[in-house]
Write a protein that holds these residues in place. Structure first.
Motif, mmCIF file in Angstrom:
data_model
loop_
_atom_site.group_PDB
_atom_site.id
_atom_site.type_symbol
_atom_site.label_atom_id
_atom_site.label_comp_id
_atom_site.label_asym_id
_atom_site.label_seq_id
_atom_site.Cartn_x
_atom_site.Cartn_y
_atom_site.Cartn_z
ATOM 1 N N GLN A 108 -5.548 -3.704 0.230
ATOM 2 C CA GLN A 108 -4.397 -4.594 0.377
ATOM 3 C C GLN A 108 -4.613 -5.742 -0.607
ATOM 4 N N THR A 119 0.829 -1.211 0.000
ATOM 5 C CA THR A 119 0.000 0.000 0.000
ATOM 6 C C THR A 119 0.863 1.261 0.000
ATOM 7 N N GLY A 151 -4.833 1.145 -13.051
ATOM 8 C CA GLY A 151 -5.402 -0.172 -13.308
ATOM 9 C C GLY A 151 -5.791 -0.354 -14.750
ATOM 10 N N LEU A 163 -7.801 -3.251 -10.464
ATOM 11 C CA LEU A 163 -6.444 -3.031 -9.978
ATOM 12 C C LEU A 163 -5.779 -4.393 -9.806
ATOM 13 N N GLY A 183 -4.824 -6.728 -5.000
ATOM 14 C CA GLY A 183 -5.594 -6.201 -6.119
ATOM 15 C C GLY A 183 -7.092 -6.293 -5.916
ATOM 16 N N SER A 184 -7.799 -5.367 -6.517
ATOM 17 C CA SER A 184 -9.247 -5.393 -6.423
ATOM 18 C C SER A 184 -9.865 -4.539 -7.513
ATOM 19 N N ASN A 192 -0.379 -3.092 -9.478
ATOM 20 C CA ASN A 192 -0.721 -1.675 -9.520
ATOM 21 C C ASN A 192 -0.500 -0.960 -8.185
ATOM 22 N N VAL A 207 -7.637 -10.006 -0.220
ATOM 23 C CA VAL A 207 -7.665 -8.581 0.132
ATOM 24 C C VAL A 207 -7.888 -8.497 1.637
ATOM 25 N N HIS A 211 -2.069 0.923 -5.170
ATOM 26 C CA HIS A 211 -3.337 0.479 -4.588
ATOM 27 C C HIS A 211 -4.042 1.486 -3.701
ATOM 28 N N LYS A 240 -7.808 2.769 0.187
ATOM 29 C CA LYS A 240 -6.750 1.892 -0.310
ATOM 30 C C LYS A 240 -7.126 0.434 -0.080
#
Length: 261
Positions: free
Chosen positions: A203, A20, A43, A90, A205-206, A94, A158, A96, A201
């Protein structure tokens, strides 16, 4: 690491701290102009276009319900019917942190528990109603272009979804929907975030989903499914300065994401 505010790996005590990490100041220029909205994340655009009454395109061949995405909140869903949406993926590679597309006053925040399916493009194509099934945080802002939703989607591994005003929202995962309301601008505890400022933010990708009211903005015509994005680049322009291209947006909803995988 050349873009990171702290470029030495030894400065990060945990993987999450590293993941992060912040960027250097001004390394992501924010598009200038009161009528211009900025992209919220680094992203890839997976889908964007018209919300067709209550349906949002997830991938070619299947859509999901706006009402389901908003956890059954019909009043909130009605604000975005026939509006516009943008879905940004993302990946783990990337940056984040998520930023504001425009100035906004936070009016409500809703935490919705759910599954933690992966949100990579292949999964998005193959799992119906993915974004309406996964854990998510719905943030509603009053903005110069009407109501805007910025929705942070949880995913596999995540660890948390954080906001700049609350911190970690899902650390306990109680399994119940939680709702927060916020006061008007300049009142005690009001939350007002300017365009380009950080709002949250992830933790690992999302995905971020943005919803806009009908006839408020026109999307940047260069944004297509598969387009790589960076924070601060042009997302859209307010409608009063543009001619609304309804037919072009309908064509976006017909594009096939699979060719970008």
């Amino acid at each position: 690491m050349n873009e990171a505010k702290e470029s030495k790996l030894s400065a990060y005590s945990t993987f999450n701290d590293f993941f992060t990490r912040q960027l250097k100041e001004n390394i992501r220029p924010i598009v200038i102009g009161k009528n211009k909205l900025a992209l919220p994340a680094d992203g890839m655009i997976t889908q964007l276009g018209l919300i067709l009454d209550n349906q949002i395109l997830q991938a070619k061949g299947h859509s999901y319900s706006l009402i389901a995405l908003l956890a059954g909140n019909y009043i909130l869903a009605n604000k975005f019917r026939n509006g516009l949406f943008v879905t940004t993926y993302l990946s783990p590679s990337n940056y984040h942190r998520v930023h504001m597309p425009c100035d906004g006053l936070l009016t409500e925040m809703i935490y919705v528990p759910g599954d933690l399916f992966s949100v990579n493009p292949l999964t998005v194509i193959n799992i119906p109603n993915l974004f309406a099934r996964n854990e998510r945080l719905i943030c509603i802002f009053d903005t110069p272009v009407g109501n805007m939703a910025q929705i942070l989607i949880g995913a596999t591994i995540v660890g948390s979804i954080n906001t700049s005003w609350y911190g970690c929202v899902n650390n306990k995962r109680k399994g119940i929907i939680q709702h927060w309301s916020y006061p008007k601008k300049e009142k005690i505890n009001s939350i007002y975030i300017k365009k380009g400022e950080e709002m949250g933010k992830f933790q690992l990708g999302s995905t971020v989903i943005n919803l806009f009211e009908s006839n408020q903005i026109t999307l940047n015509s260069n944004l297509l499914p598969g387009k790589i994005t960076q924070v601060g680049e042009l997302l859209a322009e307010s409608i009063y300065n543009n001619n609304y291209q309804h037919n072009n947006l309908e064509n976006l909803n017909k594009m096939d994401l699979s060719k970008f995988i």
